[in-house]
Design a protein around this motif. Structure first.
Motif, PDB file in Angstrom:
ATOM      1  N   MET A 153      16.191  82.012  29.175  1.00  0.00           N
ATOM      2  CA  MET A 153      17.107  80.953  28.766  1.00  0.00           C
ATOM      3  C   MET A 153      16.447  79.683  28.673  1.00  0.00           C
ATOM      4  SD  MET A 153      19.004  80.151  32.192  1.00  0.00           S
ATOM      5  CE  MET A 153      18.309  78.919  33.467  1.00  0.00           C
ATOM      6  N   THR A 154      16.871  78.529  28.176  1.00  0.00           N
ATOM      7  CA  THR A 154      16.318  77.451  27.772  1.00  0.00           C
ATOM      8  C   THR A 154      17.086  76.350  28.361  1.00  0.00           C
ATOM      9  OG1 THR A 154      15.892  78.281  25.615  1.00  0.00           O
ATOM     10  CG2 THR A 154      15.793  76.085  25.738  1.00  0.00           C
ATOM     11  N   PHE A 155      16.449  75.429  29.297  1.00  0.00           N
ATOM     12  CA  PHE A 155      17.100  74.449  29.705  1.00  0.00           C
ATOM     13  C   PHE A 155      17.031  73.422  28.692  1.00  0.00           C
ATOM     14  CE2 PHE A 155      15.790  76.220  34.024  1.00  0.00           C
ATOM     15  CZ  PHE A 155      16.945  76.011  34.522  1.00  0.00           C
ATOM     16  N   GLN A 156      18.224  72.599  28.690  1.00  0.00           N
ATOM     17  CA  GLN A 156      18.088  71.330  27.695  1.00  0.00           C
ATOM     18  C   GLN A 156      18.353  70.401  28.603  1.00  0.00           C
ATOM     19  OE1 GLN A 156      17.514  71.640  24.531  1.00  0.00           O
ATOM     20  NE2 GLN A 156      18.650  73.475  23.754  1.00  0.00           N
ATOM     21  N   ALA A 157      17.445  69.300  28.860  1.00  0.00           N
ATOM     22  CA  ALA A 157      17.316  68.058  29.581  1.00  0.00           C
ATOM     23  C   ALA A 157      17.335  67.008  28.961  1.00  0.00           C
ATOM     24  CB  ALA A 157      16.423  68.224  30.513  1.00  0.00           C
ATOM     25  N   LYS A 158      17.828  65.959  29.588  1.00  0.00           N
ATOM     26  CA  LYS A 158      18.053  64.494  28.946  1.00  0.00           C
ATOM     27  C   LYS A 158      17.945  63.649  30.384  1.00  0.00           C
ATOM     28  CE  LYS A 158      21.061  61.510  27.451  1.00  0.00           C
ATOM     29  NZ  LYS A 158      22.594  61.562  27.290  1.00  0.00           N
ATOM     30  N   ASP A 159      17.216  62.634  30.182  1.00  0.00           N
ATOM     31  CA  ASP A 159      16.893  61.777  31.227  1.00  0.00           C
ATOM     32  C   ASP A 159      16.789  62.106  32.675  1.00  0.00           C
ATOM     33  OD1 ASP A 159      17.133  59.683  29.349  1.00  0.00           O
ATOM     34  OD2 ASP A 159      19.372  59.499  29.912  1.00  0.00           O
ATOM     35  N   ASN A 160      15.747  63.381  32.853  1.00  0.00           N
ATOM     36  CA  ASN A 160      15.465  63.957  33.949  1.00  0.00           C
ATOM     37  C   ASN A 160      16.859  64.998  34.658  1.00  0.00           C
ATOM     38  OD1 ASN A 160      13.329  64.867  35.430  1.00  0.00           O
ATOM     39  ND2 ASN A 160      13.751  63.651  37.367  1.00  0.00           N
ATOM     40  N   ASP A 161      17.667  65.114  33.796  1.00  0.00           N
ATOM     41  CA  ASP A 161      19.094  65.630  34.100  1.00  0.00           C
ATOM     42  C   ASP A 161      19.100  66.924  33.464  1.00  0.00           C
ATOM     43  OD1 ASP A 161      21.281  66.281  35.584  1.00  0.00           O
ATOM     44  OD2 ASP A 161      22.486  64.642  34.522  1.00  0.00           O
ATOM     45  N   LEU A 162      19.823  68.110  34.018  1.00  0.00           N
ATOM     46  CA  LEU A 162      20.049  69.109  33.121  1.00  0.00           C
ATOM     47  C   LEU A 162      21.355  69.159  32.240  1.00  0.00           C
ATOM     48  CD1 LEU A 162      18.931  71.832  35.638  1.00  0.00           C
ATOM     49  CD2 LEU A 162      17.740  71.075  33.728  1.00  0.00           C
ATOM     50  N   ILE A 163      21.229  69.251  31.098  1.00  0.00           N
ATOM     51  CA  ILE A 163      22.503  68.845  30.176  1.00  0.00           C
ATOM     52  C   ILE A 163      23.041  70.130  29.979  1.00  0.00           C
ATOM     53  CG2 ILE A 163      23.293  67.937  27.843  1.00  0.00           C
ATOM     54  CD1 ILE A 163      22.450  65.937  30.034  1.00  0.00           C
ATOM     55  N   GLU A 164      22.308  71.109  29.474  1.00  0.00           N
ATOM     56  CA  GLU A 164      22.841  72.572  29.171  1.00  0.00           C
ATOM     57  C   GLU A 164      22.000  73.464  29.161  1.00  0.00           C
ATOM     58  OE1 GLU A 164      24.828  72.419  25.381  1.00  0.00           O
ATOM     59  OE2 GLU A 164      22.834  72.586  24.236  1.00  0.00           O
ATOM     60  N   VAL A 165      22.374  74.975  29.117  1.00  0.00           N
ATOM     61  CA  VAL A 165      21.595  75.946  28.984  1.00  0.00           C
ATOM     62  C   VAL A 165      21.747  76.607  27.876  1.00  0.00           C
ATOM     63  CG1 VAL A 165      21.416  78.179  30.085  1.00  0.00           C
ATOM     64  CG2 VAL A 165      21.150  76.189  31.350  1.00  0.00           C
ATOM     65  N   ASN A 166      20.866  77.256  27.071  1.00  0.00           N
ATOM     66  CA  ASN A 166      20.990  77.923  25.982  1.00  0.00           C
ATOM     67  C   ASN A 166      20.110  79.418  26.107  1.00  0.00           C
ATOM     68  OD1 ASN A 166      20.189  75.239  24.028  1.00  0.00           O
ATOM     69  ND2 ASN A 166      22.248  75.936  24.452  1.00  0.00           N
ATOM     70  N   SER A 167      20.657  80.241  25.278  1.00  0.00           N
ATOM     71  CA  SER A 167      19.875  81.599  25.255  1.00  0.00           C
ATOM     72  C   SER A 167      19.427  81.782  23.754  1.00  0.00           C
ATOM     73  CB  SER A 167      20.560  82.528  25.928  1.00  0.00           C
ATOM     74  OG  SER A 167      21.689  82.833  25.489  1.00  0.00           O
ATOM     75  N   THR A 168      18.534  82.597  23.503  1.00  0.00           N
ATOM     76  CA  THR A 168      18.215  82.897  22.240  1.00  0.00           C
ATOM     77  C   THR A 168      18.175  84.203  21.858  1.00  0.00           C
ATOM     78  OG1 THR A 168      16.607  80.921  22.260  1.00  0.00           O
ATOM     79  CG2 THR A 168      16.352  81.961  20.186  1.00  0.00           C
ATOM     80  N   LEU A 169      18.614  84.509  20.581  1.00  0.00           N
ATOM     81  CA  LEU A 169      18.752  85.729  20.039  1.00  0.00           C
ATOM     82  C   LEU A 169      17.539  86.320  19.805  1.00  0.00           C
ATOM     83  CD1 LEU A 169      20.926  87.849  18.819  1.00  0.00           C
ATOM     84  CD2 LEU A 169      19.835  87.128  16.732  1.00  0.00           C
ATOM     85  N   GLY A 170      17.133  87.464  20.273  1.00  0.00           N
ATOM     86  CA  GLY A 170      15.624  88.104  20.224  1.00  0.00           C
ATOM     87  C   GLY A 170      14.785  87.792  21.380  1.00  0.00           C
ATOM     88  N   VAL A 171      15.048  86.804  22.150  1.00  0.00           N
ATOM     89  CA  VAL A 171      14.258  86.504  23.314  1.00  0.00           C
ATOM     90  C   VAL A 171      14.762  86.970  24.669  1.00  0.00           C
ATOM     91  CG1 VAL A 171      13.433  84.495  24.832  1.00  0.00           C
ATOM     92  CG2 VAL A 171      13.731  84.181  22.296  1.00  0.00           C
ATOM     93  N   GLY A 172      13.753  87.877  25.120  1.00  0.00           N
ATOM     94  CA  GLY A 172      14.068  88.263  26.527  1.00  0.00           C
ATOM     95  C   GLY A 172      15.023  89.538  26.596  1.00  0.00           C
ATOM     96  N   ARG A 173      15.085  90.228  27.711  1.00  0.00           N
ATOM     97  CA  ARG A 173      15.959  91.318  27.706  1.00  0.00           C
ATOM     98  C   ARG A 173      17.285  91.112  27.527  1.00  0.00           C
ATOM     99  NH1 ARG A 173      12.618  95.196  26.963  1.00  0.00           N
ATOM    100  NH2 ARG A 173      11.896  96.375  28.929  1.00  0.00           N
ATOM    101  N   ASN A 174      17.837  89.860  27.718  1.00  0.00           N
ATOM    102  CA  ASN A 174      19.276  89.475  27.452  1.00  0.00           C
ATOM    103  C   ASN A 174      19.551  89.322  26.027  1.00  0.00           C
ATOM    104  OD1 ASN A 174      17.690  87.302  28.108  1.00  0.00           O
ATOM    105  ND2 ASN A 174      19.030  85.957  27.877  1.00  0.00           N
ATOM    106  N   ASN A 175      18.158  88.831  25.245  1.00  0.00           N
ATOM    107  CA  ASN A 175      18.704  89.068  23.858  1.00  0.00           C
ATOM    108  C   ASN A 175      19.681  88.087  23.327  1.00  0.00           C
ATOM    109  OD1 ASN A 175      18.121  89.485  21.142  1.00  0.00           O
ATOM    110  ND2 ASN A 175      19.141  91.379  21.254  1.00  0.00           N
TER     111      ASN A 175
END
Lengths: 888, 436
Positions: free
Chosen positions: A239-261
């Motif tokens: 997954m991808t952490f999306q951070a701003k000002d040293n805070d976690l804003i959201e999480v994404n995942s990407t098609l084709g990446v990892g077993r979770n695809n």
């Protein structure tokens, strides 16, 4: 429909580029492979084509009118044009149509900046719209606590609805209304109630469905992306952490990446706030006059070093024990065990893999000589038959469950489910609804179900012919055991007749590729090791153990249970899963580390607690683990911890265990450090630092390293990469990032040894039906909820909004019999005590069974007795028999 | 009126005919099915239907025998027949009469079709409002079952044929065959994109034939009297047999009339229908249900068959003829139909969903006398962007009232707009950058 048949290639020309693509490829995919991007909204590679948005129209020679490239398969010699004026005009007109009713509220839309509609508009409709009529306006409606809908923005591509149905098998969403008045809605007159996987948010091409957790908090270009690995279950989602000002804003995942695809579950998608919870410990603390006070790092480290050194010299190294959570990175785990073995000099160490995963590992090691699955996630997809036992898969390992769903729904695999589940349609998906053979059992009777399958294999002569020739004694021994067990006894315990076991056994045996998934219901339950061995016997007897694409897969509940094992963070195993009593393994490790290994006896979690109670173990270092929260009072955990002379905790939060500590080191979460996790299938994947450590918190390995220096036994590393290098040198194949390694093959010598004599010593205990509960009692089971993982996730505000407390689930028929309604108070009682809680009705659990999520109320733990496995030392405390009455 | 021999309406026009099984049998009913059950090969039946030239009576006019021949013969597992009785096309009411007044004629056709394609189960997807038809069919099915024409082991052949009546819930689009199948499966009535076609992936993804009520009602007669007999009626070779036309609008004698294909509209309207209601001149007529483009008095001598109408720029469609007299506002007529299509657009695909709402709003504005001349080209532009770009044929249908009225009566639109411009003069437009 989206699978591509790879039988043969065809030549296709798209925008004057000619290439060969596999026959059956969709035009839109072929174009992408040729570097031609065809705009689209409704198409998604995970979904069957729906061809509703009409954005992907292209001109195909010899075909009348424009064709949708998302639903047309390439044929030999096809000539496609995607940039001729008619096509461009068509795209422009589709955008004109969509923009007619689209509110153009981009300034306040969270999708702004990464919106397909914005991008395509920019490309195709440079000038304004000719639409001068009134825009359709929907009233804003409350949708759910974590998901926001803004239906005015919806382009009706139905990706969300189709994803929810086709991929998740949940069907929580549907279009309601007709024409332009169509809205995406949840069923019923209540707010959305579903698995909250976040898939609808992620798959929405516009801002119609967004996350409420990050609403109005960012513009996409402000976010710093960090690719990492999820820290909840053992599935190891990328997954991808999306951070701003040293805070976690959201999480994404990407098609084709990892077993979770590209897929995630509620924990992965909405659970990231646990890392940055305001209760995080931010500076070291030591106990002064009974109170914990904040002190500088130097002082805290000095106190610990001094105290541990003193205890060691006074009482010996084995007076100190260590316990680590499997949530830590491999580097943390590796350094922890090295610290315990080298700096302290003891084998008294364990990790939370002890709670169940060790049963799976020991069974694998015993029969096939590996400490990993001998199959991969891909084998799940290509399996002809899948047998799940006690997994509650959709709740505990949701992404593994997606693979099973795909195998069944798209590839026609046969599914045998031995689960404490009823095939009821509900708000979350139910694996029992997909199964071809469903064997619903009470959670204390999985052993009976397993034996039923084995008895059917023997009785129906399904034993592999080659095995009959080689291992007659082994087969006879098992035959003798199962013959002694009657179908009547099995039926009394399972409520299932011989027929369904026979049918299931036939399906399993007949399958060319057969996979067994073993879950917490087996691994953490009474006799878990024996049951796992029995399931290995099932593979051996049907001749599948050493066949490609077949295997047994114990599913890890914690993200790095597998890493704990491989790093040697358990008493009986050295790094690389080697037996700590093997002289050969000891010597090679001693050579690598340049020191001698401790000679004292091993001490697992329950051993250590016993010794602590007896005053033999004086001090403990507990890293990220909360045994007081995990173990029931019956284990005497409070007594054991209370008797310790000195307790050090490395923690994120002031847990029940940390509250008893003499010194607390503030550790940082996995979002704040680099390292690796090893997924349940044995794939080592990168964890990357998304934000700086909060306050003065430090990664666990740094703390241990600092402590080793203070204790004159320096384990110094420049960075986490240096530990990685040492690990890699020691254990070839570890920390190889990238594509997952090939699964190990079963070791034939070990198998031969097992077939000759290895099976014998445990045979009588494991081929034995568990006792039956008294008829008026219920089987109370604590286990994992789909929305939580351990206690950690209860700090995630998103997940708490979805599920904030535990209530007792009971089958409606039982409730009716007891005169209970949803929300009523109930009283649970057995010889250990009495507990009050609230009941909720669920037709998902079998009659006579009660389920309580393990993440909340500690009080219910009082009802559970603890027993310890003789072979694997795993403590069992998930099931209890209780009487239920209506609370006055 | 006795000028043409009737086939489908013949029984029910006998005085006192109630449509019971007994009466139907007395008129020779179920003889065709008996003949078939005596061992006719399915391929021979298909050949007969092909030779008869029978084309679908629902609207698209696809050759029925050819449709049946697409069903894979060796397909393992179930195949289905669906009788499309949704009859939702405005101005069309022939199937209703066939089902209410002579249900066994339809059932016999269905039984023969099931036998031919190898279907054990057939569904009649009937328009929700046709509660009487549903009741009559249910009764007729029970009668036929009792008599051994339906159920298990029909007429001793060992074959099973069960027919179920399924009532729709009120959506025009469910008359589209794939939307009908979706609805029948319990899903939202939305068209599927094709291919695959229902012949291979129909109901529950199994091979399925979807035929209109009138089409199926013709089958027993073709088998009784032979393909050559049927092929000689009407306007061979492409328009064989009779057709039930539904006359409505400003006409003296509205109703259902069965005539051979190829009769002219003049004969239909002035002779059979008795002429215009108020004896005002004819201004316009819709020849084949609301989806068919409007025609003008110039087209009165066009023959009512598939090819002639296609050449005249319209279509035979569902056989619903709506007649409009002089004085009818064509903008109003187009708007009225457009409102219908807007209400019925299922919303699946973008051009139809958004286009229908855009078109209806613009037409309403013109009709409120708030239009602008530029709206006319915009309307045609929109129509062009809808036509041929949608999942199903609804796209073509919804633009036809606007395109055809604009083709023949553009001046009426312009008149309304001139009035609007006089009342609200055009202000100076802000120049667009590219035009400076």
């Amino acid at each position: 429909m989206s699978e591509h048949t790879t039988t043969g290639m065809v030549t296709v020309t798209i925008d004057d580029v000619t290439a060969s693509v596999p026959k059956g490829t969709l035009v839109i995919e072929a174009a992408r492979q040729l570097g031609v991007m065809i705009p689209h909204f409704c198409y998604h590679p995970k979904l069957a084509p729906d061809a509703n948005c009409r954005m992907c129209l292209v001109e195909i020679e010899k075909m009348p009118r424009l064709q949708t490239s998302c639903s047309t398969q390439v044929t030999e010699g096809m000539v496609v044009r995607s940039s001729v004026p008619t096509v461009k005009q068509a795209r422009k007109s589709v955008l004109d149509f969509i923009l007619a009713n689209h509110p153009l509220d981009c300034p306040v839309c969270d999708q702004g900046g990464r919106c397909d509609l914005q991008d395509f508009s920019h490309e195709y409709t440079a000038s304004g719209t000719k639409f001068v009529e009134l825009k359709r306006v929907f009233q804003k409606e409350y949708f759910s606590p974590v998901i926001e809908t803004q239906m005015n923005r919806c382009v009706q591509c139905l990706r969300c609805v189709r994803y929810c149905d086709e991929v998740m098998d949940v069907r929580a969403l549907a279009p309601a209304g007709r024409g332009t008045l169509t809205k995406i809605k949840s069923f019923g007159v209540h707010e959305l109630d579903c698995e909250f996987c976040g898939g609808c948010v992620q798959i929405c091409p516009v801002g119609a469905i967004t996350s409420r957790l990050s609403m109005y908090e960012f513009r996409p270009w402000m976010l710093k992306r960090t690719e990492s690995t999820c820290g909840y279950c053992g599935d190891g989602c990328q997954m991808t952490f999306q951070a701003k000002d040293n805070d976690l804003i959201e999480v994404n995942s990407t098609l084709g990446v990892g077993r979770n695809n590209g897929d995630l579950c509620s924990r992965g998608y909405f659970g990231y706030h646990a890392n940055v919870h305001e209760d995080r410990l931010q500076s070291p603390m030591i106990r002064c006059d009974g109170e914990l006070v904040e002190v500088p790092w130097e002082e805290a480290l000095a106190v610990v070093a001094e105290k541990l050194t003193a205890i060691k010299s006074a009482n010996g190294a084995d007076a100190i024990g260590g316990l680590i959570a499997s949530r830590c990175t491999n580097e943390d785990l590796y350094l922890f065990q090295k610290f315990m073995r080298v700096v302290i000099g003891t084998n008294q160490l364990d990790s939370s893999a002890r709670y169940g995963h060790m049963n799976g590992i020991h069974a694998l090691q015993r029969v096939q000589g590996t400490h990993r699955w001998s199959m991969s996630f891909d084998d799940l997809l290509s399996a002809n038959a899948i047998l799940t036992v006690g997994t509650n898969l959709t709740e505990t390992n949701p992404i593994t469950a997606l693979k099973v769903k795909e195998a069944v729904k798209r590839r026609g695999a046969e599914l045998i489910t031995v689960e404490a589940l009823e095939p009821a349609i509900g708000t979350i998906s139910n694996i029992a609804l997909l199964s071809t053979h469903h064997l619903p059992l009470a959670p204390d009777q999985f052993a009976s179900g397993t034996i039923g399958l084995l008895k059917a294999v023997i009785q129906e002569n399904l034993v592999d012919a080659e095995l009959v020739a080689h291992a007659k004694d082994y087969i006879d021994a098992i035959k003798k055991q199962v013959d002694a067990i009657s179908w009547t006894d099995i039926e009394a315990r399972t409520g299932l007749t011989a027929e369904i076991f026979q049918d299931s056994a036939k399906v399993f045996t007949r399958a060319e590729r057969a996979v067994i998934l073993v879950g917490q219901g087996v691994l953490r339950s009474q006799g878990g090791y024996g049951m796992t061995l029995n399931l290995m016997d099932l593979l051996v007897l049907t001749g599948k153990l050493n066949r490609i694409g077949c295997g047994l897969a114990p599913l890890a509940e914690e993200n790095n249970d597998q890493g704990s094992v491989e790093m040697g963070a358990v008493s009986e195993l050295l790094p690389g899963g080697k037996d700590c009593r093997s002289r050969e393994a000891q010597q090679s490790l001693e050579a690598a580390w340049g020191c001698s290994l401790p000679s004292g006896e091993e001490g697992t979690l329950m051993d250590m607690l016993g010794k602590a109670k007896r005053g033999i173990l004086k001090a403990m270092i507990i890293v990220g683990e909360n045994p007081i929260g995990s173990l029931p009072p019956d284990s005497g955990i409070e007594d054991a911890i209370g008797k310790l002379e000195f307790l050090v905790c490395q923690e994120l939060f002031l847990t029940d265990t940390a509250k008893r500590a003499d010194v607390i080191f503030p550790a940082c979460s996995y979002a704040e450090k680099d390292g690796t996790f090893t997924s349940t299938e044995g794939h080592t994947q990168a964890v990357r630092k998304a934000i700086e450590p909060l306050g003065e918190s430090r990664p666990d390995w740094e703390i241990l390293s600092a402590l080793s220096v203070m204790m004159d036994h320096p384990l110094e590393y420049e960075s986490v990469k240096a530990i990685g290098k040492e690990m890699r040198d020691l254990m070839p194949g570890t920390r190889t990032l990238g594509p997952s390694p090939l699964p190990p093959r079963p070791c034939l010598d070990t198998l031969t040894q097992y077939l000759q004599e290895g099976y014998q010593d445990t045979l009588a205990t494991r081929y034995c039906l568990p006792g039956m509960k008294a008829t008026h009692t219920f089987v109370l089971n604590v286990g994992q909820s789909i929305f939580h993982s351990g206690k950690f996730s209860t700090r995630a505000k998103g997940l708490i909004q979805i599920q904030s407390q535990g209530v007792l689930s009971m089958h409606p028929e039982d409730a009716e019999r007891l005169g209970l309604a949803c929300g009523d108070g109930v009283c649970l009682e057995n010889q250990l005590g009495q507990v009050k809680t609230t009941v909720k009705l669920s037709d998902r659990i079998p009659c006579g069974v009660l389920f309580f999520p393990e993440h909340f109320d500690q009080d219910i733990q009082r009802l559970f007795a603890v027993s310890v496995d003789n072979d694997t030392h795993v403590p069992y405390f998930k099931c209890a028999h209780v009487e239920v009455s209506k609370a006055s | 009126m006795a000028k043409y021999e009737k086939i489908l309406l013949k029984n029910m026009e006998q005085p006192g005919y109630t449509g019971s099984l007994k009466e139907y049998e007395q008129t020779g009913g179920y003889q065709a099915f008996r003949k078939v059950c005596e061992g006719m090969a399915p391929s021979d039946i298909i050949e007969t239907v092909k030779l008869s030239g029978l084309r679908g009576r629902g609207g698209a006019g696809f050759p029925t025998g050819v449709k049946w021949s697409f069903i894979p013969k060796d397909h393992p597992g179930p195949k289905y027949l669906c009788c499309n009785a949704d009859e939702s096309e405005p101005g069309t009411f022939k199937d209703r009469q066939l089902m209410e007044r002579d249900p066994h004629q339809v059932l016999e056709g269905m039984a023969i079709t099931c036998y031919t394609i190898g279907a054990e189960t057939a569904y009649i997807y009937i328009r929700g409002e046709f509660w009487l038809g549903a009741k009559v069919l249910d009764q007729a099915i029970a009668e036929a079952k009792k008599a051994g024409y339906l159920g298990s082991n029909v007429l001793g052949t060992g074959k099973t044929i069960n027919i179920f009546v399924h009532r729709g819930a009120g959506a025009y689009i469910c008359g589209e065959e794939t939307a009908l199948l979706e609805s029948l499966e319990g899903k939202r009535g939305k068209p599927r994109f094709k291919p695959p076609f229902p012949a291979t992936h129909g109901l529950y993804q199994k091979p399925t034939v979807v035929n209109n009520v009138e089409t199926l009602a013709n089958i027993p007669h073709i088998l009784n009297k032979g393909a050559a007999w049927f092929a000689a009626i009407g306007a061979p070779p492409k328009g064989t047999g009779t057709r039930i036309f539904c006359l409505s609008g400003h006409i003296k004698r509205p109703g259902n009339y069965e005539v051979p294909m190829g009769v002219t509209f003049r004969e239909m309207i002035y002779e059979i229908g008795g002429g215009m209601r108020s004896d005002k001149p004819l201004k316009a007529f819709i020849p084949g249900g609301a989806s068919a483009p409007f025609l003008t008095p110039e087209h009165l001598d066009v023959k009512m068959d598939f090819e002639s109408l296609a050449m005249a720029g319209s279509m035979l469609g569902s056989g619903g003829i709506t007649v409009m007299e002089e004085g009818t506002s064509m903008v109003w007529a187009a708007l009225r139909l457009m409102e219908f299509f807007y209400h019925e657009s299922c919303g699946k695909c973008t051009p139809c969903r958004e286009g229908s709402s855009w078109l209806v709003q613009t037409l309403q504005r013109i009709s409120r006398r708030e239009g602008r001349m530029s709206d006319l080209d915009l309307l045609l532009d929109l129509c062009k962007s809808i036509e041929g770009r949608t999942v199903c044929a609804f796209g073509e249908a919804e633009v036809s009232p606007i395109v055809s009225t604009m083709r023949h009566w553009r001046s009426e639109y312009e008149e309304l707009i001139r009035e609007a411009e006089a009342a609200h003069p055009v202000k100076q437009e802000i120049p667009v950058l590219s035009q400076i």
